[in-house]
Scaffold this active site. Structure first.
Site, PDB file in Angstrom:
ATOM      1  N   ASN A  32      -8.254  -4.757  -5.342  1.00 15.54           N
ATOM      2  CA  ASN A  32      -7.292  -3.676  -5.078  1.00 15.54           C
ATOM      3  C   ASN A  32      -6.211  -4.191  -4.134  1.00 15.54           C
ATOM      4  O   ASN A  32      -6.484  -5.035  -3.272  1.00 15.54           O
ATOM      5  CB  ASN A  32      -8.036  -2.510  -4.403  1.00 15.54           C
ATOM      6  CG  ASN A  32      -7.103  -1.354  -4.043  1.00 15.54           C
ATOM      7  OD1 ASN A  32      -6.284  -0.920  -4.856  1.00 15.54           O
ATOM      8  ND2 ASN A  32      -7.212  -0.856  -2.819  1.00 15.54           N
TER       9      ASN A  32
ATOM     10  N   HIS B 168      -3.638  -2.962  -1.129  1.00  9.99           N
ATOM     11  CA  HIS B 168      -3.453  -1.857  -0.182  1.00  9.99           C
ATOM     12  C   HIS B 168      -2.267  -2.181   0.724  1.00  9.99           C
ATOM     13  O   HIS B 168      -2.141  -3.316   1.202  1.00  9.99           O
ATOM     14  CB  HIS B 168      -4.729  -1.675   0.650  1.00  9.99           C
ATOM     15  CG  HIS B 168      -4.641  -0.513   1.588  1.00  9.99           C
ATOM     16  ND1 HIS B 168      -4.776   0.792   1.159  1.00  9.99           N
ATOM     17  CD2 HIS B 168      -4.379  -0.458   2.919  1.00  9.99           C
ATOM     18  CE1 HIS B 168      -4.615   1.600   2.200  1.00  9.99           C
ATOM     19  NE2 HIS B 168      -4.374   0.877   3.267  1.00  9.99           N
TER      20      HIS B 168
ATOM     21  N   SER C  95      -2.706  -6.072   1.859  1.00 11.37           N
ATOM     22  CA  SER C  95      -3.987  -6.768   1.709  1.00 11.37           C
ATOM     23  C   SER C  95      -4.460  -6.660   0.271  1.00 11.37           C
ATOM     24  O   SER C  95      -4.305  -5.608  -0.357  1.00 11.37           O
ATOM     25  CB  SER C  95      -5.069  -6.104   2.574  1.00 11.37           C
ATOM     26  OG  SER C  95      -4.659  -5.959   3.908  1.00 11.37           O
TER      27      SER C  95
ATOM     28  N   ASP D  17     -11.082   1.114   0.294  1.00 15.05           N
ATOM     29  CA  ASP D  17     -10.407   0.049   1.058  1.00 15.05           C
ATOM     30  C   ASP D  17     -11.353  -0.728   1.975  1.00 15.05           C
ATOM     31  O   ASP D  17     -10.965  -1.183   3.050  1.00 15.05           O
ATOM     32  CB  ASP D  17      -9.270   0.656   1.935  1.00 15.05           C
ATOM     33  CG  ASP D  17      -8.283   1.468   1.118  1.00 15.05           C
ATOM     34  OD1 ASP D  17      -8.029   1.106  -0.038  1.00 15.05           O
ATOM     35  OD2 ASP D  17      -7.772   2.470   1.648  1.00 15.05           O
TER      36      ASP D  17
HETATM   37  C1  GRF Z   1       1.356   0.328  -3.597  1.00 18.40           C
HETATM   38  O1  GRF Z   1       1.873   0.473  -2.319  1.00 18.40           O
HETATM   39  C2  GRF Z   1      -0.102  -0.062  -3.528  1.00 18.40           C
HETATM   40  O2  GRF Z   1      -0.409  -0.880  -2.441  1.00 18.40           O
HETATM   41  C3  GRF Z   1      -0.769   1.263  -3.359  1.00 18.40           C
HETATM   42  O3  GRF Z   1      -0.034   2.136  -4.191  1.00 18.40           O
HETATM   43  C4  GRF Z   1       1.295   1.672  -4.334  1.00 18.40           C
HETATM   44  C5  GRF Z   1       1.584   1.548  -5.800  1.00 18.40           C
HETATM   45  O4  GRF Z   1       2.920   1.246  -6.068  1.00 18.40           O
HETATM   46  N1  GRF Z   1      -2.176   1.178  -3.608  1.00 18.40           N
HETATM   47  P1  GRF Z   1       3.361   0.841  -7.552  1.00 18.40           P
HETATM   48  O5  GRF Z   1       2.910   1.939  -8.508  1.00 18.40           O
HETATM   49  O6  GRF Z   1       2.735  -0.483  -7.873  1.00 18.40           O
HETATM   50  O7  GRF Z   1       4.861   0.758  -7.492  1.00 18.40           O
END
Ligand code: GRF
Length: 194
Positions: free
Chosen positions: A107, A109, A141, A150
């Site tokens: 994932n 984050h 991360s 997370d």
């Molecule tokens: C990103 O900031 C990611 O880290 C978080 O959700 C957001 C998704 O953005 N988990 P996108 O849809 O890839 O533009």
């Protein structure tokens, strides 16, 4: 050739960064499919534009969670990915999937975990909390996914400096740019190492 399945709920800009890295050969793999829980996710258009199969699976469309989970697992069995990448996926991954694919789900984050992670830390809330705390740096991360939000082991991080005039939105935009570098680089390292 290794196979990647991507899960995304939103605009899918991180998904796009993975598509671009696959198309340029930086990641030696194919993207076998997109799973999303929202039929209006921008990620679907990105999948269509690149000829990637997209499947909408929303738990509320199923009579119960076990039917949802078995449909999800069946779809993944068909695609048979080596790696699942959560790229802005807003739903919790069922424990049954985590145990079916141990250490194969990652994932991204938008913070330097373990700081500013866990339930409730998503979207602009993360960046607002970073600013409220007066942090001088933040970042993003990539980590393995376990049963808690997370919480799994961090694989790699990229730092981003907080500027004195940052708003949650400007900070989000700079962190997002860092995400677009970090995510493909981690995937390339994980998949291209064998
Ligand atoms: C990103 O900031 C990611 O880290 C978080 O959700 C957001 C998704 O953005 N988990 P996108 O849809 O890839 O533009």
């Amino acid at each position: 050739m290794k196979k990647i399945a991507v899960f995304a709920s939103g605009s899918g800009s991180n998904f796009q960064a993975v598509i671009d890295a696959v198309q340029s050969g930086r990641i030696e793999a194919v993207i076998c499919g997109l799973i999303t829980n929202r039929d209006n996710a921008g990620a679907i258009k990105r999948a269509e534009a690149s000829g990637i199969p997209a499947r909408v699976l929303n738990p509320s469309d199923f009579p119960d969670s076990s039917e949802y989970e078995s449909t999800l697992l069946e779809q993944l069995k068909e695609w048979n990915p080596d790696l699942i990448v959560l790229a802005g996926y807003m739903l919790k991954i069922p424990d049954s999937l985590i145990s079916a694919m141990p250490d194969q789900i990652i994932n991204i984050h938008p913070a330097l975990l373990p700081a500013y992670g866990g339930k409730g830390f998503y979207g602009l809330r993360v960046h607002k909390a970073v600013l409220d705390a007066g942090e001088s740096e933040t970042g993003c991360s990539v980590h393995y996914v376990n049963e808690r939000y997370d919480d799994g082991p961090v694989i790699d991080q990229q730092k981003v400096r907080v500027l004195s005039d940052d708003t949650p939105e400007t900070l989000r935009d700079r962190v997002l740019k860092a995400e677009h570098q970090l995510l493909p680089s981690v995937i390339a390292k994980l998949l291209n190492k064998t």
